[in-house]
Design an enzyme around this catalytic site. Structure first.
Site, PDB file in Angstrom:
ATOM      1  N   ASP A 109      25.000  15.266   8.201  1.00 54.84           N
ATOM      2  CA  ASP A 109      26.386  15.754   8.596  1.00 54.84           C
ATOM      3  C   ASP A 109      27.706  14.659   7.969  1.00 54.84           C
ATOM      4  N   ARG A 110      28.870  15.293   7.990  1.00 54.79           N
ATOM      5  CA  ARG A 110      29.976  14.483   7.225  1.00 54.79           C
ATOM      6  C   ARG A 110      30.283  13.373   8.377  1.00 54.79           C
ATOM      7  N   LYS A 116      35.762  23.261  -1.511  1.00 55.06           N
ATOM      8  CA  LYS A 116      35.846  23.670  -0.092  1.00 55.06           C
ATOM      9  C   LYS A 116      34.970  24.674   0.393  1.00 55.06           C
ATOM     10  N   TYR A 176      41.880  11.217   5.295  1.00 50.06           N
ATOM     11  CA  TYR A 176      42.558  12.593   4.768  1.00 50.06           C
ATOM     12  C   TYR A 176      43.512  12.754   5.975  1.00 50.06           C
ATOM     13  N   PHE A 219      53.968  20.547  -0.922  1.00 50.62           N
ATOM     14  CA  PHE A 219      52.384  20.669  -0.647  1.00 50.62           C
ATOM     15  C   PHE A 219      51.599  19.791  -1.388  1.00 50.62           C
ATOM     16  N   PRO A 269      24.546  23.978   1.258  1.00 52.28           N
ATOM     17  CA  PRO A 269      24.607  22.907   1.904  1.00 52.28           C
ATOM     18  C   PRO A 269      25.239  22.770   3.371  1.00 52.28           C
ATOM     19  N   ASN A 296      42.769  27.362   5.299  1.00 58.14           N
ATOM     20  CA  ASN A 296      43.217  28.365   4.589  1.00 58.14           C
ATOM     21  C   ASN A 296      41.902  28.885   3.715  1.00 58.14           C
ATOM     22  N   THR A 307      49.275  19.696   8.433  1.00 66.87           N
ATOM     23  CA  THR A 307      47.907  20.384   8.728  1.00 66.87           C
ATOM     24  C   THR A 307      47.407  20.395  10.209  1.00 66.87           C
ATOM     25  N   ASP A 308      46.583  21.339  10.530  1.00 65.90           N
ATOM     26  CA  ASP A 308      46.053  21.196  12.243  1.00 65.90           C
ATOM     27  C   ASP A 308      45.225  20.000  12.285  1.00 65.90           C
ATOM     28  N   GLU A 309      44.548  19.242  11.156  1.00 63.72           N
ATOM     29  CA  GLU A 309      43.874  18.215  11.172  1.00 63.72           C
ATOM     30  C   GLU A 309      44.278  16.977  11.864  1.00 63.72           C
ATOM     31  N   HIS A 357      32.720  14.149  11.632  1.00 62.45           N
ATOM     32  CA  HIS A 357      33.084  15.441  11.447  1.00 62.45           C
ATOM     33  C   HIS A 357      33.849  15.795  12.656  1.00 62.45           C
ATOM     34  N   ASN A 398      30.815  27.478  11.409  1.00 62.83           N
ATOM     35  CA  ASN A 398      30.854  27.471  10.095  1.00 62.83           C
ATOM     36  C   ASN A 398      29.403  28.391   9.470  1.00 62.83           C
ATOM     37  N   LYS A 433      47.794  12.530   6.134  1.00 61.17           N
ATOM     38  CA  LYS A 433      48.736  13.704   6.380  1.00 61.17           C
ATOM     39  C   LYS A 433      49.526  13.421   7.655  1.00 61.17           C
TER      40      LYS A 433
HETATM   41  P1  NAD Z   1      44.924  21.332  -3.453  1.00 62.63           P
HETATM   42  O1  NAD Z   1      44.039  20.171  -3.425  1.00 62.63           O
HETATM   43  O2  NAD Z   1      44.424  22.710  -3.886  1.00 62.63           O
HETATM   44  O3  NAD Z   1      46.046  21.151  -4.188  1.00 62.63           O
HETATM   45  C1  NAD Z   1      46.910  19.959  -4.359  1.00 62.63           C
HETATM   46  C2  NAD Z   1      47.782  19.870  -5.531  1.00 62.63           C
HETATM   47  O4  NAD Z   1      48.634  18.933  -5.336  1.00 62.63           O
HETATM   48  C3  NAD Z   1      47.105  20.175  -6.864  1.00 62.63           C
HETATM   49  O5  NAD Z   1      47.676  20.747  -7.731  1.00 62.63           O
HETATM   50  C4  NAD Z   1      47.365  18.412  -7.435  1.00 62.63           C
HETATM   51  O6  NAD Z   1      47.356  18.532  -8.801  1.00 62.63           O
HETATM   52  C5  NAD Z   1      48.546  18.167  -6.649  1.00 62.63           C
HETATM   53  N1  NAD Z   1      48.849  16.574  -6.705  1.00 62.63           N
HETATM   54  C6  NAD Z   1      47.984  15.829  -5.994  1.00 62.63           C
HETATM   55  N2  NAD Z   1      48.423  14.577  -6.066  1.00 62.63           N
HETATM   56  C7  NAD Z   1      49.655  14.689  -6.614  1.00 62.63           C
HETATM   57  C8  NAD Z   1      50.866  13.668  -6.785  1.00 62.63           C
HETATM   58  N3  NAD Z   1      50.497  12.383  -6.614  1.00 62.63           N
HETATM   59  N4  NAD Z   1      51.743  14.176  -7.657  1.00 62.63           N
HETATM   60  C9  NAD Z   1      52.037  15.339  -7.798  1.00 62.63           C
HETATM   61  N5  NAD Z   1      50.993  16.513  -7.472  1.00 62.63           N
HETATM   62  C10 NAD Z   1      49.899  16.039  -7.062  1.00 62.63           C
HETATM   63  O7  NAD Z   1      45.445  21.625  -1.912  1.00 62.63           O
HETATM   64  P2  NAD Z   1      45.683  22.906  -0.948  1.00 62.63           P
HETATM   65  O8  NAD Z   1      44.459  22.994  -0.286  1.00 62.63           O
HETATM   66  O9  NAD Z   1      46.463  23.573  -1.912  1.00 62.63           O
HETATM   67  O10 NAD Z   1      46.811  22.192   0.047  1.00 62.63           O
HETATM   68  C11 NAD Z   1      48.168  22.332  -0.266  1.00 62.63           C
HETATM   69  C12 NAD Z   1      48.743  21.394   0.978  1.00 62.63           C
HETATM   70  O11 NAD Z   1      48.605  22.084   2.044  1.00 62.63           O
HETATM   71  C13 NAD Z   1      48.408  19.964   1.111  1.00 62.63           C
HETATM   72  O12 NAD Z   1      49.413  19.193   1.530  1.00 62.63           O
HETATM   73  C14 NAD Z   1      47.251  19.906   2.421  1.00 62.63           C
HETATM   74  O13 NAD Z   1      47.239  18.941   3.026  1.00 62.63           O
HETATM   75  C15 NAD Z   1      48.015  21.234   3.065  1.00 62.63           C
HETATM   76  N6  NAD Z   1      46.996  21.984   3.986  1.00 62.63           N
HETATM   77  C16 NAD Z   1      45.873  22.659   3.316  1.00 62.63           C
HETATM   78  C17 NAD Z   1      44.919  23.448   4.127  1.00 62.63           C
HETATM   79  C18 NAD Z   1      43.823  24.164   3.369  1.00 62.63           C
HETATM   80  O14 NAD Z   1      43.150  24.787   4.074  1.00 62.63           O
HETATM   81  N7  NAD Z   1      43.675  24.131   2.070  1.00 62.63           N
HETATM   82  C19 NAD Z   1      45.369  23.794   5.462  1.00 62.63           C
HETATM   83  C20 NAD Z   1      46.575  23.097   5.986  1.00 62.63           C
HETATM   84  C21 NAD Z   1      47.380  22.399   5.166  1.00 62.63           C
HETATM   85  O1  TDX Z   2      29.527  21.629   1.738  1.00 66.05           O
HETATM   86  C1  TDX Z   2      30.137  21.690   2.913  1.00 66.05           C
HETATM   87  N1  TDX Z   2      29.376  21.995   3.930  1.00 66.05           N
HETATM   88  C2  TDX Z   2      30.010  22.040   5.077  1.00 66.05           C
HETATM   89  O2  TDX Z   2      29.033  22.392   6.149  1.00 66.05           O
HETATM   90  C3  TDX Z   2      31.440  21.715   2.992  1.00 66.05           C
HETATM   91  C4  TDX Z   2      32.345  21.186   1.869  1.00 66.05           C
HETATM   92  C5  TDX Z   2      32.025  21.681   4.268  1.00 66.05           C
HETATM   93  N2  TDX Z   2      31.457  21.973   5.479  1.00 66.05           N
HETATM   94  C6  TDX Z   2      31.942  22.145   6.615  1.00 66.05           C
HETATM   95  C7  TDX Z   2      32.908  21.084   7.042  1.00 66.05           C
HETATM   96  C8  TDX Z   2      33.922  21.730   8.052  1.00 66.05           C
HETATM   97  O3  TDX Z   2      33.370  21.670   9.346  1.00 66.05           O
HETATM   98  O4  TDX Z   2      32.826  23.324   6.634  1.00 66.05           O
HETATM   99  C9  TDX Z   2      33.967  23.073   7.163  1.00 66.05           C
HETATM  100  C10 TDX Z   2      35.235  23.381   6.356  1.00 66.05           C
HETATM  101  O5  TDX Z   2      35.000  22.242   5.332  1.00 66.05           O
HETATM  102  P1  TDX Z   2      36.178  21.883   4.401  1.00 66.05           P
HETATM  103  O6  TDX Z   2      36.378  23.251   3.667  1.00 66.05           O
HETATM  104  O7  TDX Z   2      35.951  20.757   3.570  1.00 66.05           O
HETATM  105  O8  TDX Z   2      37.597  22.034   5.150  1.00 66.05           O
HETATM  106  P2  TDX Z   2      38.102  20.938   6.492  1.00 66.05           P
HETATM  107  O9  TDX Z   2      37.454  19.668   6.516  1.00 66.05           O
HETATM  108  O10 TDX Z   2      38.007  21.788   7.659  1.00 66.05           O
HETATM  109  O11 TDX Z   2      39.713  20.785   5.909  1.00 66.05           O
HETATM  110  C11 TDX Z   2      40.396  21.759   5.243  1.00 66.05           C
HETATM  111  O12 TDX Z   2      41.277  22.274   6.445  1.00 66.05           O
HETATM  112  C12 TDX Z   2      42.461  21.556   6.775  1.00 66.05           C
HETATM  113  C13 TDX Z   2      41.271  21.392   4.092  1.00 66.05           C
HETATM  114  O13 TDX Z   2      40.297  21.155   3.373  1.00 66.05           O
HETATM  115  C14 TDX Z   2      42.069  20.480   4.667  1.00 66.05           C
HETATM  116  O14 TDX Z   2      43.172  20.318   3.366  1.00 66.05           O
HETATM  117  C15 TDX Z   2      43.164  21.097   5.543  1.00 66.05           C
HETATM  118  O15 TDX Z   2      44.114  20.186   5.883  1.00 66.05           O
END
Ligand code: NAD
Ligand code: TDX
Length: 337
Positions: A273-274, A190, A151, A82, A206, A181, A126-128, A277, A250, A155
């Site tokens: 915008d990002r 997020k 990012y 992870f 925002p 998630n 990830t789906d990204e 995006h 969103n 991945k």
């Molecule tokens: P997160 O940022 O909340 O957690 C990441 C964790 O990894 C943190 O605890 C951080 O301390 C640790 N970490 C970072 N760099 C490290 C390193 N060099 N060595 C050891 N630990 C390290 O992320 P998350 O949202 O829990 O995502 C977890 C995984 O799932 C990631 O690989 C992400 O790409 C993937 N993912 C996330 C989502 C999402 O929606 N959040 C969706 C699909 C896949």
């Molecule tokens: O301030 C904001 N305003 C906004 O409009 C932020 C933080 C996000 N957004 C938009 C951007 C995206 O369209 O919301 C959407 C979701 O953004 P994020 O929460 O940053 O997620 P996203 O970029 O979709 O990526 C996430 O999903 C896939 C996770 O961060 C990744 O780790 C995962 O792989």
């Protein structure tokens, strides 16, 4: 006992994975290797910290010596990776750490797993990695990878590296590609936790661009159940998409949050915008459903309310986070928007 190395287990998905899995499985011994970056928080692991089948090691997955030591000491047979830098906006502000952790770190884990002949290596992708969709269609496992941000490119590299270790060395690799998630313990950078917390505080929300970018949402427990299933039954060399079929613009989620918290939509603030995006993500998860019999258990309607309630009830958790270092990031990220 299944000796499992979980990396990044102090982050959002990893901590939910450990807490949820150890509640149900006493035949798993989990070693959590986490660097405790800004996103890692040991508070998330309170339910697991005293369990006899759980150990925490603070360290970096890039540190090959440490990773080797852990594999040897704990006789690691399974890996779930992870650990990652996970936030797209931060990867736009500075990409280097993304390639270091997500690419080099994954390489260290793969090489060590090969040396110690693990039984399974699960790469959490990830789906990204698929890039962006137009207004129709879905990502399937055979959609070509076309990542658009630093990012997602890091991945995608890690995802393909893992598959290449299966192809070339026969390492028993499985890859999961999950959609967005949400749930408890998600870092407030997020979308969903940020919007909940800003609504609670009466701060502007925002919204990037026109607010019509679409994400496909899954409750974190559903994702983690799928990961456990792929760890047990996934076929090596295969990729499994994970998604719950909850596509939403969103702005719709933001309005739902404001409405539930009973705050005015006047808090919505459209901002710049990002860059780059992605417009739309949507996952076809029919493979994991038909081949491994996985189904999402939570409806978006119920789980989003559970999540908002969790943030309302756990103000102490996020207040500690939003003071200090995170505040600096927030101010620089949203300053000129
Ligand atoms: P997160 O940022 O909340 O957690 C990441 C964790 O990894 C943190 O605890 C951080 O301390 C640790 N970490 C970072 N760099 C490290 C390193 N060099 N060595 C050891 N630990 C390290 O992320 P998350 O949202 O829990 O995502 C977890 C995984 O799932 C990631 O690989 C992400 O790409 C993937 N993912 C996330 C989502 C999402 O929606 N959040 C969706 C699909 C896949
Ligand atoms: O301030 C904001 N305003 C906004 O409009 C932020 C933080 C996000 N957004 C938009 C951007 C995206 O369209 O919301 C959407 C979701 O953004 P994020 O929460 O940053 O997620 P996203 O970029 O979709 O990526 C996430 O999903 C896939 C996770 O961060 C990744 O780790 C995962 O792989």
């Amino acid at each position: 006992m299944k000796n499992i190395l979980v990396t990044g287990g102090a982050g959002f998905i990893g901590s939910n994975f450990i807490n949820h899995t150890l509640k149900e499985r006493d035949d798993y011994f989990i070693v959590n290797l986490d660097k405790l970056t800004y996103a890692g928080n040991l508070e998330n692991l309170k339910p697991s910290q005293d369990k006899r089948n759980y150990r925490f090691v603070k360290g970096d997955i890039v540190n090959s010596e440490l990773v080797n030591f852990i594999f040897e000491k704990y006789r690691i047979k399974y890996v779930i990776n992870f650990a990652a830098e996970s936030h797209v906006d931060r990867s736009i502000l500075g990409s280097e750490i993304f390639y270091r952790t997500n690419v080099i770190g994954t390489n260290v884990l793969l090489e060590t797993a090969r040396k110690f002949e693990v039984e399974k290596f699960l790469q959490v992708s990830t789906d990204e990695v698929y890039g962006s969709l137009g207004s129709s269609g879905f990502f399937t496992e055979s959609t070509p990878l076309s990542p658009n941000s630093p990012y997602s490119s890091s991945k995608a590299a890690a995802d393909m590296m893992a598959l290449s270790f299966h192809h070339t060395f026969g390492l028993p690799v499985v890859v999961t590609r999950c959609s967005n998630n949400y749930g408890s313990y998600q870092f407030p950078e997020k979308l969903i936790p940020l919007m909940i917390i800003n609504s609670l505080k009466g701060k502007p929300l925002p919204v990037y661009g026109d607010g019509l970018n679409v994400r496909d949402w899954i409750y974190v427990i559903d994702h983690n159940n799928a990961i456990n299933l792929v760890l047990e039954k996934g076929v090596c060399g295969e990729v499994y998409n994970i998604g719950a079929g909850n596509e939403m613009p969103n702005i719709q989620i933001i309005k739902l949050i404001l409405n539930y918290i009973k705050k005015s939509e006047d808090l919505i603030q459209y901002v710049k915008d990002r860059p780059g995006h992605d417009r739309r993500y949507a996952i076809d998860s029919s493979k994991i459903q038909s081949q491994l019999n996985w189904r999402p258990e939570f409806s978006f309607e119920d789980a989003i309310i559970k999540t908002i309630d969790w943030y309302i009830e756990n103000k102490n958790w996020w207040e500690r986070i939003i003071s200090g270092e995170y505040e600096k990031y927030y101010n620089s990220q949203y300053k000129n928007r």
